[in-house]
Design an enzyme around this catalytic site. Structure first.
Site, PDB file in Angstrom:
ATOM      1  N   HIS A 168      -4.205 -23.063   0.865  1.00 51.13           N
ATOM      2  CA  HIS A 168      -3.862 -25.061   0.887  1.00 51.13           C
ATOM      3  C   HIS A 168      -2.526 -25.056   0.573  1.00 51.13           C
ATOM      4  CE1 HIS A 168      -8.227 -23.697   0.478  1.00 51.13           C
ATOM      5  NE2 HIS A 168      -8.585 -25.002   0.831  1.00 51.13           N
ATOM      6  N   GLU A 190     -12.931 -27.030  13.159  1.00 44.58           N
ATOM      7  CA  GLU A 190     -11.505 -27.810  13.147  1.00 44.58           C
ATOM      8  C   GLU A 190     -11.189 -27.770  15.015  1.00 44.58           C
ATOM      9  OE1 GLU A 190     -12.077 -25.923  10.846  1.00 44.58           O
ATOM     10  OE2 GLU A 190     -11.954 -27.608   9.014  1.00 44.58           O
TER      11      GLU A 190
HETATM   12  C1  LIG Z   1     -11.493 -23.783   7.850  1.00 44.89           C
HETATM   13  C2  LIG Z   1     -11.255 -24.988   6.263  1.00 44.89           C
HETATM   14  N1  LIG Z   1     -12.185 -26.043   6.781  1.00 44.89           N
HETATM   15  C3  LIG Z   1     -12.525 -26.605   5.631  1.00 44.89           C
HETATM   16  C4  LIG Z   1     -12.514 -26.307   4.475  1.00 44.89           C
HETATM   17  C5  LIG Z   1     -12.649 -27.272   3.507  1.00 44.89           C
HETATM   18  N2  LIG Z   1     -13.869 -27.420   2.289  1.00 44.89           N
HETATM   19  C6  LIG Z   1     -13.949 -25.709   1.775  1.00 44.89           C
HETATM   20  S1  LIG Z   1     -15.280 -25.671   1.167  1.00 44.89           S
HETATM   21  C7  LIG Z   1     -16.099 -27.171   2.283  1.00 44.89           C
HETATM   22  C8  LIG Z   1     -17.941 -27.176   2.402  1.00 44.89           C
HETATM   23  C9  LIG Z   1     -18.405 -25.701   3.297  1.00 44.89           C
HETATM   24  O1  LIG Z   1     -19.489 -25.731   2.306  1.00 44.89           O
HETATM   25  P1  LIG Z   1     -20.543 -24.616   2.552  1.00 44.89           P
HETATM   26  O2  LIG Z   1     -19.922 -23.779   3.653  1.00 44.89           O
HETATM   27  O3  LIG Z   1     -22.306 -25.222   3.063  1.00 44.89           O
HETATM   28  O4  LIG Z   1     -20.810 -24.074   0.730  1.00 44.89           O
HETATM   29  P2  LIG Z   1     -20.762 -24.843  -0.663  1.00 44.89           P
HETATM   30  O5  LIG Z   1     -19.397 -25.000  -0.573  1.00 44.89           O
HETATM   31  O6  LIG Z   1     -21.951 -25.143  -0.078  1.00 44.89           O
HETATM   32  O7  LIG Z   1     -21.199 -23.280  -1.396  1.00 44.89           O
HETATM   33  C10 LIG Z   1     -15.372 -27.509   3.260  1.00 44.89           C
HETATM   34  C11 LIG Z   1     -15.306 -28.350   4.130  1.00 44.89           C
HETATM   35  C12 LIG Z   1     -11.802 -25.025   4.222  1.00 44.89           C
HETATM   36  N3  LIG Z   1     -11.729 -24.673   3.215  1.00 44.89           N
HETATM   37  N4  LIG Z   1     -11.707 -24.608   5.726  1.00 44.89           N
END
Ligand SMILES: Cc1ncc(C[n+]2csc(CCOP(=O)(O)OP(=O)(O)O)c2C)c(N)n1
Ligand SMILES: Cc1ncc(C[n+]2csc(CCOP(=O)(O)OP(=O)(O)O)c2C)c(N)n1
Ligand SMILES: [Mg+2]
Ligand SMILES: [Mg+2]
Lengths: 324, 319, 324, 319
Positions: free
Chosen positions: A129, A60
């Protein structure tokens, strides 16, 4: 006039702005192929291609900073931060860079960027959130902050934000994304900083923005049944905010309630109340009452979240108190 | 590089040096408000890098930004006036040393926030790529900045999106009052490898080396947009800021700095190539005259009006 | 009673807290060998060693998050962020983590961390090294925010902050670091949330905190010469803030001015004014007037910065306006 | 590993699986408020890692945290009650799926902010090192999180200060609705090299492999505090969250997931080692009974009182 949903109005505004100005581009997480977590950017990758719609990594601070730098280099970036809670990671870029560049560089240029982000509860999304953090941004000279309360405004305020030469944060409300409303065939051009009288009245003024406008209107209905005519002002933007409009209304109604979904303490409502307790002091017939979230993190469970969010009942109670 | 080109680099370095020496005195005389971070000993980096740049290329900088700014060609009088907080400053006296900018020259600003220049420059590089004119963006930052997460966010995105950005690290071994080695478990060459970004290391005190390496990297980026890293080993001669007595530094280390002085090294190279003392003295005289004129003009310039505070917070007059 | 400087009082508080509690440790940039940019941590590395005093890399988000995690694991970290402007990089850790952990984990534990950071102008440090951002933090349920106005308080409030089981941000004022003041032999134990009447008076109340307290006292002197007795309240902490004390004072003086160095709009003063315009409405004989910085980034030059910062003259003018 | 130990790992994985399948149904029935990110297909990671941990070790997690939480030994009924938002939940119904924590078990919380667990865990590891009891800290995060600058800040500091932290990356190839390869120009092995941190990669769907690697790394860290990275290749079977239909995923990819199912792989290994169907069925029956009991208890539990909102914002009652 056609009916549309808030989220579609956002989408349409982006689409039209990209059509009208080739320097407008989008950047954010999962906004491209996926069309955004709330579908605000649906179809835009297909329409405008990957040179105009950037699916960014989860970063971000960089997303926001890239918008600043691109804006300083002749583009008009529109960044999306998926939840307003995540602007905690963007604050340096917003506050120390975007907001100050024009002033501290002596007016040489400007940072014509937009940052769209949804705030608010109603999805049981819990403490990380659901936050409404617009008061932080309103406190920062150099930023503008708009908070549309309905689909037509979601369109017009976003267009105004993109047209604006300075950084504008567009705070959308998650609970309103599905809201339906009329969209004029020729959408209104809104000047950022001008409020809208959502409902005229003579007995008390309720100042609100975003989702709180609907709550205020519902409260006004309740009061109307008792013969009390409440004026509801939709601020539309909280920085700058339409002080003249609020003062004028207060000078007719003499009673003021300020409502928002954000935590009441140190929220946007504090500034409005404080300002009216100064320049509007002679007009006041009763205490200025604020309605906002209690001083606690947003709880996630259904009943708790319902009890946490402001509603028409609490606005009615506030009105009764100031009118008492 | 022709002798003339080389002499020109010398002249530019000397301009930065003399300008900062002048600032040093003005600071000691209490005429410079705020913090003053001098880049004495590091002049070869921006001069070498800027020799590869056009006015349309953008640069952004950090707290130690005088060299970066002057090398990009900003007006000397406006520069002095800005640092003295005068109304005629490049930023109308509102930014000062840590915030000098000249957008008309592609100088997007010094920056008081460590590492903040990186995402701004990454965004500028994205704009350049979209605009397709072959322009590129350069960000200067210090070795201490490598600990900030933003550096990594930007390396990643710059590589992913093939952005024409040159990451120029001025590695002077210090991060304020601490040796950077106590703050970093990694290094820029290893990070370059981790992100698959072209990496070059040069002696940042030899202006020709910097110029050559920057020239090559930038030429490549103009043809096919892609990021590159240029790490310049260099020397911070003065304290972190003026007023810092550097008690934490070894006297040996400080004594050794002179031998690596970029201006001396360049002068020696010029002499070896045939330039004589008189020619060097002529350059020095010319530079000093310019600095003196700029300083005088800046000193004589008026302070901003108090009412000016509210100007330019927004582009349009407030609603 | 001995005279000490504000910065020395901070240093002494850290020293004493580390002596009294082995779980207290320090983390920050250049706080060890260098003793801190403003020398708040001078000698502490020598005294307590590198296991208690951590010279951190330039990584504000990590520094703050490390404090959160260490606090959740039984320690009492005291982090330093060199300038309050840099908390823009720490906001996620403060707001989404430190502030919420106790509440969102159902009261299982707490986050007994302290974050010290200096705000304010007076050093001509410019727009990115002078900001007063405490209003942001005061808006966040779960955080406490103290702002000492003098050396004795700098000591006592920091001790109270370290003793507190919840996250406390201690906002020091750069311009006060050199301030001299009396330090009692047995320093006062201050309860966070209780204000101090810095000067009693009966005609008007000035609420202030941090460096503004001294400005308010100077203004009170001026008014006293004209026979107007101004009460000056030093809030000491802005979250929680001593509503009862302010209300009680207002109910005697009937006129209120609120002062701080931060930008006036959407600042801490807005909440105080708004609250008094509600619960104190019946006590008010005149408008509530605020004094703060104008809505612009902090300029760096001497004359501009002087014009930007609040001062006694502006407080006097505010008092005259509310008393008119 | 003895057959008994192996069966125990199986039982734990199955507990997570069945718990999440139950949650999936509860969600479909509209009984789970908020977002629900299931870790079906990833159970071997936390079960393998936790086999190396004691209760005093700390772990912290991300949005996809059910497995991490259950594997750390939290109470099943409290877990279900929390996710259903009940007053009897581990967090009294205030956190929900993204914020389950049990400090008494060293579970410092799931986290709704990507990468936020890393600094918290780094701090926890620092506390462990200061406390000198040989405890260690584990952070679970996804491949998508690697783009956040905080990851790098923490790798750097953990290495610099020799902190006993195990960075466990669950690399499932996805970051929400995007393949992570489109978001990352680097990889954890290369980052490990860049920071000089021990790095191991395992098939994250083979619980014994995870357990063995974690066991080795953790044993080393207990003796001499130092960070390590464990990258687990794993599979996200369900959508990013419940309700996500995964239209963006190849049907081939989804079809191939079953063959890599960690529970199936473990069952096969157990059978190969001599366990019979009946023994597996007995484990399944026991697990299912526990899940059912926990679910029933959680469903029957009361909701929190509205007045509870203001509780616990601070430790002491407000001034
Ligand atoms: C700071 C932040 N940015 C964006 C999000 C939205 N978000 C939640 S999970 C995610 C993807 C995470 O991917 P990964 O770390 O590979 O975990 P996975 O869901 O594959 O277990 C995003 C972009 C968030 N929760 N926090
Ligand atoms: C975000 C942030 N953190 C800390 C500081 C304080 N600070 C200013 S310069 C500096 C050291 C920078 O070292 P380096 O990047 O190597 O640059 P150098 O001073 O050596 O040129 C620090 C810590 C800052 N300005 N911004
Ligand atoms: Mg350095
Ligand atoms: Mg993933």
């Amino acid at each position: 006039m056609a009916e549309t949903r808030y989220i579609k109005a956002v989408n349409q505004a982006l689409k039209d702005a990209m059509r009208d100005d080739p320097t407008v581009f989008l950047i954010g997480e999962d906004i491209g192929a996926a069309g955004g977590s709330f579908k605000a950017t649906r179809d835009l990758l297909d329409l405008y291609g990957p040179e105009r719609v950037y699916d960014a990594p989860i970063a971000e601070a960089a997303i926001t900073g890239i918008a600043v730098g691109a804006a300083l280099t002749g583009m008009k970036p529109v960044a999306e931060i998926m939840f307003m809670d995540f602007i905690t990671l963007s604050m340096d870029m917003l506050v120390n860079q975007a907001a100050k560049a024009r002033s501290m560089f002596g007016g040489q240029g400007s940072v014509p960027m937009v940052l769209r982000t949804p705030h608010g509860g109603g999805l049981n999304a819990g403490p990380q959130h659901s936050q409404c953090l617009e008061a932080w941004l309103a406190h920062v000279p150099g930023l503008k902050v708009v908070v549309p309360s309905n689909p037509a405004d979601a369109y017009s305020l976003l267009r105004a934000a993109i047209d604006d030469p300075d950084p504008v944060i567009v705070v959308e409300n998650k609970a309103l994304y599905a809201m339906k409303g009329e969209m004029p065939d020729t959408p209104e051009r809104i000047e950022i900083g001008k409020a809208r009288i959502a409902r005229p009245g003579r007995d008390a003024t309720v100042v609100a923005y975003g989702a709180a406008v609907g709550m205020a209107e519902a409260a006004a209905e309740v009061m109307a049944a008792e013969g009390v005519e409440v004026e509801v002002i939709d601020l539309r933007s909280v920085q700058p905010w339409d002080e003249a409009c609020v003062l004028e209304s207060l000078s007719r109604t003499h009673n003021l309630v300020v409502v928002h979904e954000a935590v009441e303490a140190f929220g946007v409502g504090a500034e409005i109340a404080a300002r009216m307790a100064d320049i509007g002091f002679d007009e006041l017939d009763g205490p200025i009452v604020r309605v906002g979230a209690p001083f606690a993190p947003s709880p996630f469970g259904k009943t708790l979240e319902e009890a946490y969010r402001p509603n028409a009942d609490r606005i009615v109670a506030a009105l009764r108190r100031t009118l008492a | 590089m022709t002798p003339k080109e080389r002499a020109e680099l010398y002249r530019r370095m000397l301009t930065i040096r003399r300008a900062e020496e002048r600032l040093q005195k003005l600071f000691a005389d209490g005429l410079v408000p705020g913090f003053l971070h001098l880049s004495i000993g590091q002049e070869a980096v921006p001069v070498g890098v800027s020799s590869a740049l056009t006015e349309a290329d953008t640069v952004s900088s950090n707290h130690r930004g005088h060299g970066h700014t002057l090398a990009k060609g900003v007006d000397l009088t406006g520069f002095f006036a800005e640092i003295l907080g005068k109304a005629t400053g490049l930023c109308r006296g509102r930014g000062g040393s840590m915030h000098v900018a000249d957008l008309s020259k592609g100088m997007l600003g010094a920056n008081g926030i460590v590492a903040a220049g990186l995402p701004i420059t990454t965004g500028s590089a994205l704009a350049h790529r979209m605009q397709g004119k072959g322009n590129i963006a350069v960000v200067y930052f210090g070795d201490g900045a490598l600990a900030e997460g933003l550096v990594h966010e930007c390396l990643n995105i710059a590589k992913l999106w093939s952005l024409p950005i040159l990451f120029v690290c001025e590695n002077n071994g210090w991060s304020e009052f601490s040796p950077t080695e106590r703050q970093l478990a990694t290094s820029l060459d290893r990070l370059g490898k981790a992100y698959g970004i072209t990496y070059r290391e040069v002696d940042g005190n030899v202006v020709e080396e910097v110029a050559r390496a920057a020239g090559k990297l930038v030429a490549g980026m103009r043809k096919a947009p892609a990021p590159a890293i240029l790490e310049c080993r260099t020397t911070r001669v003065r304290g972190h800021f003026e007023g810092d007595r550097q008690d934490y530094r070894d006297s040996d280390e400080i004594a050794a700095l002179d031998a690596r002085d970029p201006i001396r090294l360049c002068a020696e190279a010029l002499m070896a190539a045939g330039l004589d003392d008189a020619a060097l003295a002529a350059i020095a005289a010319e530079v000093e005259a310019k600095i003196e004129a700029a300083t005088e003009a800046a000193l004589a310039a008026p302070l901003p009006e108090a009412g000016d505070i509210l100007a330019d917070v927004y582009t349009r007059a407030e609603v």
